[in-house]
Design an enzyme around this catalytic site. Structure first.
Site, short mmCIF file in Angstrom:
data_model
loop_
_atom_site.label_atom_id
_atom_site.label_comp_id
_atom_site.label_asym_id
_atom_site.label_seq_id
_atom_site.Cartn_x
_atom_site.Cartn_y
_atom_site.Cartn_z
N GLU A 121 -15.51 30.60 -15.65
CA GLU A 121 -16.20 31.53 -16.53
C GLU A 121 -16.67 30.80 -17.79
OE1 GLU A 121 -18.06 34.17 -18.30
OE2 GLU A 121 -17.11 34.98 -16.48
N ASP A 129 -25.63 36.97 -14.16
CA ASP A 129 -26.65 37.35 -15.13
C ASP A 129 -27.98 37.51 -14.41
OD1 ASP A 129 -28.46 37.52 -17.28
OD2 ASP A 129 -27.17 36.30 -18.56
N LYS A 180 -36.22 39.33 -17.23
CA LYS A 180 -37.57 38.99 -17.65
C LYS A 180 -38.13 37.87 -16.76
CE LYS A 180 -36.98 40.31 -22.50
NZ LYS A 180 -37.04 39.85 -23.90
N ASP A 223 -26.20 44.61 -9.09
CA ASP A 223 -26.80 45.94 -9.19
C ASP A 223 -28.25 45.86 -9.65
OD1 ASP A 223 -25.99 45.11 -11.84
OD2 ASP A 223 -26.43 47.14 -12.52
#
Length: 205
Positions: A68, A116, A120, A152
């Site tokens: 992480e 992530d 855009k 999602d």
């Protein structure tokens, strides 16, 4: 190398800072894979560590390596380790691509939950899932391994499906991923927004 995670850090609490400074036995360097007879799963980007910690506790027969980049979630995972002392957990604070490139052993499973999405268009090249990333995974997993990607984001789902369609080394399997997972904070947010959650369970062709 294009960085696949943003520069956001989040405000660290005093407890977070305490565990980031703790010389915990669970902390490992780049490419570390333990010598173990147990199956090993690499968990890339476990977020705030809430559901990740539950999964570690509920799967004592599997070794988890959590990678992480964000310090706040990483500190929570170290806190969990220090309080519960699971013998099946190792943690690395850093970039998953750098970690994988350094790994000398191969993994049984790889999980990537809610990466992530970089929604855009100008940022889409920063998405972790790419043709080159799948090629890297191919070199780092066993022949009968499974990879699970969960997201999602509708645009990321379309991107993943395009990437899968452009390569011929993995296929989308109907076989359930063998490690069940708890619903994470990001998962709940997606559900609350009415987003469709999709799982991509990949295997070698």
């Amino acid at each position: 190398m294009i960085r696949t995670y943003s520069s956001r850090a989040g405000r660290l609490s005093e407890t977070n800072k305490k565990y980031l400074e703790t010389p915990s036995k669970c902390l490992v360097g780049l490419g570390f894979v333990p010598l173990s007879n147990k199956q090993c799963v690499l968990d890339i980007g476990f977020g705030d560590a809430q559901s990740f910690s539950q999964d570690v506790s509920n799967n004592e027969n599997i070794v988890f390596i959590g990678v992480e980049p964000y310090k706040k979630g990483f500190a929570k995972a170290v806190e969990f380790y220090e309080k519960e002392q699971p013998n099946n957990l190792f943690l690395h604070n850093g970039c998953a691509i750098e970690y994988l490139n350094a790994a000398k052993k191969k993994f049984d499973y790889i999980r990537i939950h809610f990466p992530d999405p970089w929604p855009k268009k100008k940022h889409s090249k920063r998405r972790l899932i790419s043709k080159s990333f799948l090629q890297l995974l191919k070199r780092k997993i066993k022949k009968d391994a499974q990879i699970q990607i969960v997201t999602d984001s509708a645009s990321y789902q379309a991107h993943i499906e395009e990437i899968i369609g452009e390569q011929d080394e993995f296929y989308r399997s109907n076989k359930p991923f063998p490690i069940a997972y708890h619903i994470s904070t990001f998962h709940k947010k997606g559900l609350n927004k009415g987003h469709k959650i999709k799982e991509y369970n990949l295997e070698f062709k």
